[in-house]
Design a protein around this motif. Structure first.
Motif, PDB file in Angstrom:
ATOM      1  N   SER A 171       0.829  -1.207   0.000  1.00  0.00           N
ATOM      2  CA  SER A 171       0.000   0.000   0.000  1.00  0.00           C
ATOM      3  C   SER A 171       0.865   1.260   0.000  1.00  0.00           C
ATOM      4  CB  SER A 171      -0.946  -0.011   1.190  1.00  0.00           C
ATOM      5  OG  SER A 171      -0.203  -0.192   2.370  1.00  0.00           O
ATOM      6  N   GLN A 172       2.060   1.171   0.575  1.00  0.00           N
ATOM      7  CA  GLN A 172       2.957   2.330   0.578  1.00  0.00           C
ATOM      8  C   GLN A 172       3.355   2.714  -0.842  1.00  0.00           C
ATOM      9  OE1 GLN A 172       4.457   4.494   2.865  1.00  0.00           O
ATOM     10  NE2 GLN A 172       2.686   3.780   4.022  1.00  0.00           N
ATOM     11  N   LEU A 173       3.745   1.704  -1.628  1.00  0.00           N
ATOM     12  CA  LEU A 173       4.189   1.998  -2.989  1.00  0.00           C
ATOM     13  C   LEU A 173       3.016   2.432  -3.867  1.00  0.00           C
ATOM     14  CD1 LEU A 173       6.985  -0.623  -3.633  1.00  0.00           C
ATOM     15  CD2 LEU A 173       7.162   1.776  -2.979  1.00  0.00           C
ATOM     16  N   THR A 174       1.850   1.837  -3.631  1.00  0.00           N
ATOM     17  CA  THR A 174       0.674   2.262  -4.376  1.00  0.00           C
ATOM     18  C   THR A 174       0.410   3.739  -4.071  1.00  0.00           C
ATOM     19  OG1 THR A 174      -0.173   0.061  -4.044  1.00  0.00           O
ATOM     20  CG2 THR A 174      -1.718   1.661  -4.882  1.00  0.00           C
ATOM     21  N   TYR A 175       0.606   4.083  -2.807  1.00  0.00           N
ATOM     22  CA  TYR A 175       0.410   5.468  -2.399  1.00  0.00           C
ATOM     23  C   TYR A 175       1.448   6.365  -3.075  1.00  0.00           C
ATOM     24  CZ  TYR A 175      -0.041   9.532   0.620  1.00  0.00           C
ATOM     25  OH  TYR A 175      -0.209  10.802   1.083  1.00  0.00           O
ATOM     26  N   ALA A 176       2.671   5.867  -3.206  1.00  0.00           N
ATOM     27  CA  ALA A 176       3.720   6.655  -3.874  1.00  0.00           C
ATOM     28  C   ALA A 176       3.308   6.987  -5.301  1.00  0.00           C
ATOM     29  CB  ALA A 176       5.044   5.889  -3.866  1.00  0.00           C
ATOM     30  N   VAL A 177       2.686   6.013  -5.976  1.00  0.00           N
ATOM     31  CA  VAL A 177       2.251   6.242  -7.355  1.00  0.00           C
ATOM     32  C   VAL A 177       1.138   7.293  -7.380  1.00  0.00           C
ATOM     33  CG1 VAL A 177       1.231   5.177  -9.403  1.00  0.00           C
ATOM     34  CG2 VAL A 177       2.881   3.892  -8.027  1.00  0.00           C
ATOM     35  N   THR A 178       0.153   7.117  -6.504  1.00  0.00           N
ATOM     36  CA  THR A 178      -0.965   8.057  -6.465  1.00  0.00           C
ATOM     37  C   THR A 178      -0.466   9.470  -6.176  1.00  0.00           C
ATOM     38  OG1 THR A 178      -1.966   6.246  -5.258  1.00  0.00           O
ATOM     39  CG2 THR A 178      -3.337   8.152  -5.647  1.00  0.00           C
ATOM     40  N   GLN A 179       0.470   9.555  -5.218  1.00  0.00           N
ATOM     41  CA  GLN A 179       1.063  10.835  -4.836  1.00  0.00           C
ATOM     42  C   GLN A 179       1.680  11.562  -6.024  1.00  0.00           C
ATOM     43  OE1 GLN A 179       2.417  12.753  -1.877  1.00  0.00           O
ATOM     44  NE2 GLN A 179       0.255  12.297  -1.655  1.00  0.00           N
ATOM     45  N   ALA A 180       2.287  10.763  -6.902  1.00  0.00           N
ATOM     46  CA  ALA A 180       2.962  11.358  -8.048  1.00  0.00           C
ATOM     47  C   ALA A 180       1.980  12.067  -8.970  1.00  0.00           C
ATOM     48  CB  ALA A 180       3.740  10.292  -8.810  1.00  0.00           C
ATOM     49  N   TYR A 181       0.724  11.718  -8.876  1.00  0.00           N
ATOM     50  CA  TYR A 181      -0.303  12.345  -9.722  1.00  0.00           C
ATOM     51  C   TYR A 181      -1.012  13.476  -8.987  1.00  0.00           C
ATOM     52  CZ  TYR A 181      -0.081   8.754 -13.335  1.00  0.00           C
ATOM     53  OH  TYR A 181       0.312   7.951 -14.360  1.00  0.00           O
ATOM     54  N   HIS A 182      -0.453  13.859  -7.852  1.00  0.00           N
ATOM     55  CA  HIS A 182      -1.115  14.846  -7.012  1.00  0.00           C
ATOM     56  C   HIS A 182      -1.576  16.061  -7.831  1.00  0.00           C
ATOM     57  CE1 HIS A 182      -2.270  16.737  -3.377  1.00  0.00           C
ATOM     58  NE2 HIS A 182      -1.485  17.771  -3.580  1.00  0.00           N
ATOM     59  N   THR A 183      -2.812  16.405  -7.690  1.00  0.00           N
ATOM     60  CA  THR A 183      -3.512  17.501  -8.403  1.00  0.00           C
ATOM     61  C   THR A 183      -3.715  17.247  -9.905  1.00  0.00           C
ATOM     62  OG1 THR A 183      -1.670  18.922  -9.120  1.00  0.00           O
ATOM     63  CG2 THR A 183      -2.454  19.233  -6.860  1.00  0.00           C
ATOM     64  N   LEU A 184      -3.225  16.136 -10.420  1.00  0.00           N
ATOM     65  CA  LEU A 184      -3.395  15.895 -11.856  1.00  0.00           C
ATOM     66  C   LEU A 184      -4.646  15.076 -12.174  1.00  0.00           C
ATOM     67  CD1 LEU A 184       0.290  15.093 -12.855  1.00  0.00           C
ATOM     68  CD2 LEU A 184      -0.943  17.250 -13.099  1.00  0.00           C
ATOM     69  N   LEU A 185      -5.150  14.370 -11.179  1.00  0.00           N
ATOM     70  CA  LEU A 185      -6.327  13.534 -11.408  1.00  0.00           C
ATOM     71  C   LEU A 185      -7.491  14.063 -10.582  1.00  0.00           C
ATOM     72  CD1 LEU A 185      -4.865   9.901 -11.188  1.00  0.00           C
ATOM     73  CD2 LEU A 185      -5.317  11.271 -13.219  1.00  0.00           C
ATOM     74  N   PRO A 186      -8.704  13.882 -11.084  1.00  0.00           N
ATOM     75  CA  PRO A 186      -9.867  14.253 -10.271  1.00  0.00           C
ATOM     76  C   PRO A 186      -9.875  13.416  -8.993  1.00  0.00           C
ATOM     77  CG  PRO A 186     -10.514  13.649 -12.516  1.00  0.00           C
ATOM     78  CD  PRO A 186      -9.071  13.296 -12.374  1.00  0.00           C
ATOM     79  N   SER A 187     -10.472  13.913  -7.965  1.00  0.00           N
ATOM     80  CA  SER A 187     -10.434  13.156  -6.716  1.00  0.00           C
ATOM     81  C   SER A 187     -11.195  11.838  -6.866  1.00  0.00           C
ATOM     82  CB  SER A 187     -10.998  13.973  -5.564  1.00  0.00           C
ATOM     83  OG  SER A 187     -12.385  14.104  -5.738  1.00  0.00           O
ATOM     84  N   GLN A 246       6.091  14.308 -19.778  1.00  0.00           N
ATOM     85  CA  GLN A 246       5.593  13.873 -21.078  1.00  0.00           C
ATOM     86  C   GLN A 246       4.184  14.309 -21.409  1.00  0.00           C
ATOM     87  OE1 GLN A 246       6.704   9.820 -22.282  1.00  0.00           O
ATOM     88  NE2 GLN A 246       7.758   9.683 -20.338  1.00  0.00           N
ATOM     89  N   THR A 247       3.508  14.945 -20.455  1.00  0.00           N
ATOM     90  CA  THR A 247       2.153  15.375 -20.791  1.00  0.00           C
ATOM     91  C   THR A 247       1.997  16.860 -20.504  1.00  0.00           C
ATOM     92  OG1 THR A 247       1.580  14.527 -18.626  1.00  0.00           O
ATOM     93  CG2 THR A 247       0.737  13.319 -20.526  1.00  0.00           C
ATOM     94  N   PRO A 248       1.284  17.525 -21.367  1.00  0.00           N
ATOM     95  CA  PRO A 248       0.966  18.910 -21.049  1.00  0.00           C
ATOM     96  C   PRO A 248       0.084  18.909 -19.801  1.00  0.00           C
ATOM     97  CG  PRO A 248      -0.313  18.146 -22.939  1.00  0.00           C
ATOM     98  CD  PRO A 248       0.629  17.045 -22.579  1.00  0.00           C
ATOM     99  N   VAL A 249       0.441  19.714 -18.826  1.00  0.00           N
ATOM    100  CA  VAL A 249      -0.338  19.698 -17.589  1.00  0.00           C
ATOM    101  C   VAL A 249      -1.509  20.660 -17.708  1.00  0.00           C
ATOM    102  CG1 VAL A 249      -0.270  20.064 -15.118  1.00  0.00           C
ATOM    103  CG2 VAL A 249       1.715  19.127 -16.292  1.00  0.00           C
ATOM    104  N   ALA A 250      -2.679  20.089 -17.806  1.00  0.00           N
ATOM    105  CA  ALA A 250      -3.878  20.923 -17.882  1.00  0.00           C
ATOM    106  C   ALA A 250      -4.520  20.980 -16.504  1.00  0.00           C
ATOM    107  CB  ALA A 250      -4.857  20.314 -18.880  1.00  0.00           C
ATOM    108  N   PRO A 251      -4.930  22.138 -16.079  1.00  0.00           N
ATOM    109  CA  PRO A 251      -5.618  22.189 -14.793  1.00  0.00           C
ATOM    110  C   PRO A 251      -6.964  21.489 -14.918  1.00  0.00           C
ATOM    111  CG  PRO A 251      -5.748  24.310 -15.900  1.00  0.00           C
ATOM    112  CD  PRO A 251      -4.886  23.437 -16.748  1.00  0.00           C
ATOM    113  N   LEU A 252      -7.465  20.971 -13.838  1.00  0.00           N
ATOM    114  CA  LEU A 252      -8.765  20.326 -13.865  1.00  0.00           C
ATOM    115  C   LEU A 252      -9.790  21.355 -14.306  1.00  0.00           C
ATOM    116  CD1 LEU A 252      -8.707  18.268 -10.600  1.00  0.00           C
ATOM    117  CD2 LEU A 252      -8.282  17.541 -12.934  1.00  0.00           C
ATOM    118  N   SER A 253     -10.618  20.942 -15.245  1.00  0.00           N
ATOM    119  CA  SER A 253     -11.531  21.925 -15.798  1.00  0.00           C
ATOM    120  C   SER A 253     -12.523  22.391 -14.741  1.00  0.00           C
ATOM    121  CB  SER A 253     -12.271  21.310 -16.976  1.00  0.00           C
ATOM    122  OG  SER A 253     -13.024  20.233 -16.523  1.00  0.00           O
TER     123      SER A 253
END
Ligand code: ADP
Ligand code: MG
Length: 589
Positions: A270-286, A337-344
């Motif tokens: 769960s720690q490593l899964t959390y590390a992955v999720t963390q890396a997307y911080h603010t990039l994915l909808p909640s 590698q991705t253009p960072v678009a703010p959440l609409s």
């Protein structure tokens, strides 16, 4: 009872329980053995979700005829000889328990031929008892057939889930291994039909396409390897992270598509899964999660693999270093590698966007409200809602509220006779839609379904297909008209009218995910659970700016709900602060 030493057969049945929990555990152990034997081709066949039959055939090294009987003894292994070997383990197996455990609780037949021998060997074991051993012609490699799993452990048999659940677990296991071992060709057959096959050509990109389908695979980014390493710290183990992660535009409702391998071993961490999720911080909808296939390699002596009977967990000498390596690699890949678009349309308190809020508010039109199914007739901005006709059945459980405004693009502030109300716009709308739906269903109306202009092909994972097949009727009852379409896809012909505007793939996956991991509203049937899901998806989101009219319409509809104070899952739709509490806080009393 006096103390006594248990007979061997009982002791092994007890021990077997740790290793073999369900059909998928048998498949896992047999596939691991095939991989350890250097197989390039592994064919897994199951019947009745693995409850009746599991067969794993490989073209690996095979077992010398003189050692075949020994392989089924407890603590018999060719993979380690001393405890020191454990710290430099390169194989998946090492406990020497799997074959003994499987054989203790089923009928097993193994046919194997060692690479240097002319003839093969066949051995049969039932409930831990050897019932046959002979020489037989066979291709190089090993075929293990496991039948009648748990025939002698009725308690375990009772706990097995439905065939399709077991089948799903097995399919998920095989697709994971196909991604970790792209050079091995995996074939999964269910009731004689091929349900999954990987190309085995050595390319991870191709393996991902085999698993996720070409369309989704296009949204997966290879993890960038040339990370600036922290050279000043040679006390840190050299950790390398590779694999693929999804672009922020591709996401799922569950965490289960984040797959992590440590030195080729799938682990649940769960720690490593959390590390992955963390890396997307603010990039994915909640509430949304990426797809990720991550291979971490580090020196074997830095990982303790011997912490769990099924080897599904490991311990790291430097857990924080592994965490950081994974998080940095993923973040770097996703940002780079991705253009960072703010959440609409989302606004956070204190952000610069917040300043623009009033301006945007003015732009939200009445059309928008009608899209959301809100009735704005006879409502002018700032006007108090019209008196509701008092009917006997619809006893109001909420007083009339006066809308004051919206804060954080998430909450509606309103005033009632006894104080202040903060309404969660998403939860409230979920409640409203849910009650409307349930009322229709109670009156015997089929839920409105909207046919798509063009049927949509939705790529699904093998385990999702199994789930779909089992739930076609439930889905249809809430408005999904879907067919299984080939081995890897579904054909969506119609969607529940409420979510007709959403992407059919998204709507179907959300529904399937709800069936497999969703939380049921208490006392709800499978259909009610799906209805709640559809409502959740159709409801106004947090972060959506609402016009005054929309807020009034929403509040008015909430007032007429039977249980306006909670969403279908039981979370609150509103907080109230009474006039008295306000007065006390301001020191007026
Ligand atoms: P472990 O994998 O931990 O060593 P198992 O009980 O799974 O223990 O297997 C016992 C032994 O049988 C292995 O160490 C290996 O030598 C042999 N074996 C099992 N399955 C295979 C296979 N598919 N191909 C070759 N050898 C195998
Ligand atoms: Mg093994």
């Amino acid at each position: 009872m006096p103390i006594r030493i248990l007979p061997d057969t009982i002791a092994s049945q007890i021990a077997a329980g740790e290793v073999v929990e369900r059909p998928a555990s048998v498949v896992k152990e047999l596939v691991e053995n095939a991989l350890d034997a250097g197989a390039a081709n592994i064919v897994i066949s199951i019947e009745s979700g693995g409850k009746r039959l599991i067969r794993v055939a490989d073209d690996g090294a095979g077992i010398p005829s003189s050692e075949v009987g020994l392989a089924f003894h407890r603590h018999a292994t060719s993979k380690i000889a001393s405890i020191e070997d454990l710290s430099r383990i390169q194989t998946l197996g090492f406990r020497g328990e799997a074959l003994a455990s499987i054989a203790a609780v089923s009928h097993v037949m193994m046919v194997t031929r060692y690479e240097d021998e002319q003839a093969g060997t066949r051995i049969r074991i039932e409930g831990g008892r050897q019932v046959g051993l002979d020489s037989i012609g066979a291709p190089q490699g090993t075929i293990v057939t496991v039948e009648h799993l748990f025939f002698n452990v009725p308690a375990r048999l009772k706990f097995l889930k439905t065939e399709s659940t077991e089948r799903r677990h097995i399919a998920a296991l095989i697709t994971r291994h196909a991604m970790a071992y792209p050079a091995v060709r995996f074939t999964l057959e269910h009731e004689g039909q091929v349900v999954f096959r990987s190309s085995g050509n050595g390319s991870l990109r191709d393996a991902l396409t085999d698993v996720y389908g070409a369309e989704s695979a296009e949204f997966l980014l290879p993890i960038l390897e040339d990370l600036p390493s922290d050279e000043s710290r040679d006390d840190l183990p050299p950790i390398s992270v590779s694999g693929y992660v999804s672009m922020p535009s591709l996401h799922r409702a569950g965490r289960d598509q984040m797959t992590i391998f440590i030195n080729g071993r799938w682990v649940q961490d769960s720690q490593l899964t959390y590390a992955v999720t963390q890396a997307y911080h603010t990039l994915l909808p909640s509430g949304r999660y990426p797809i990720a296939v991550i291979m971490v390699s580090l020196p074997p002596e830095d990982v303790d693999v011997n912490v769990h009977p099924t080897k599904a967990e490991v311990r790291f000498r430097r857990a924080d270093a592994v965490f950081t390596a994974v998080q940095r690699a993923v973040r770097h890949t996703v940002i780079g590698q991705t253009p960072v678009a703010p959440l609409s349309e989302s606004v956070f308190w204190g952000s610069p966007d917040w300043e623009a809020r009033r301006e945007r508010l003015a732009r939200v039109s009445r059309d928008h409200a009608s899209q959301l199914g809100m009735d704005l007739s006879e409502m002018a901005p700032g006007q108090r809602p019209r008196q509701r006709p008092q009917s006997a059945e619809a006893a109001p459980t909420l007083p009339m509220l006066r809308v004051v405004g919206q804060v954080g693009a998430m909450y509606i502030v309103a005033e009632g006779p006894n104080g202040l109300y903060l309404i969660d716009q998403h939860a409230a709308h979920e409640r409203i839609l849910y009650e409307q739906f349930m009322a229709q269903q109670e009156q015997g109306h089929a839920l409105p379904s909207q046919e798509l202009l063009e049927a949509a092909v939705v790529e699904l994972l093998p385990e999702e297909i199994a789930l779909l097949e089992e739930n076609l009727a439930h889905l249809e009852a809430v408005g999904f008209i879907v067919e299984v379409f080939g081995r890897q896809a579904a054909l969506v012909r119609a969607l529940p009218a409420l979510v007709a505007e959403t992407d059919p793939a998204e709507a179907l996956r959300a529904a399937l995910n709800e069936i497999s991991v969703g939380e049921k509203p208490s006392g709800a049937t499978a259909e009610e659970q799906l209805i709640a899901r559809v409502c959740k998806q159709a409801a106004i989101k947090a972060g959506q700016i609402l016009s005054f009219e929309e807020m009034q319409a929403l509040t008015r509809q909430l007032e007429s709900c039977g249980s306006p104070r909670t969403c279908p899952h039981g979370r609150p739709t509103m907080l109230t602060i009474t006039a008295e509490q306000l007065a006390r806080q301001f020191g007026r009393v």
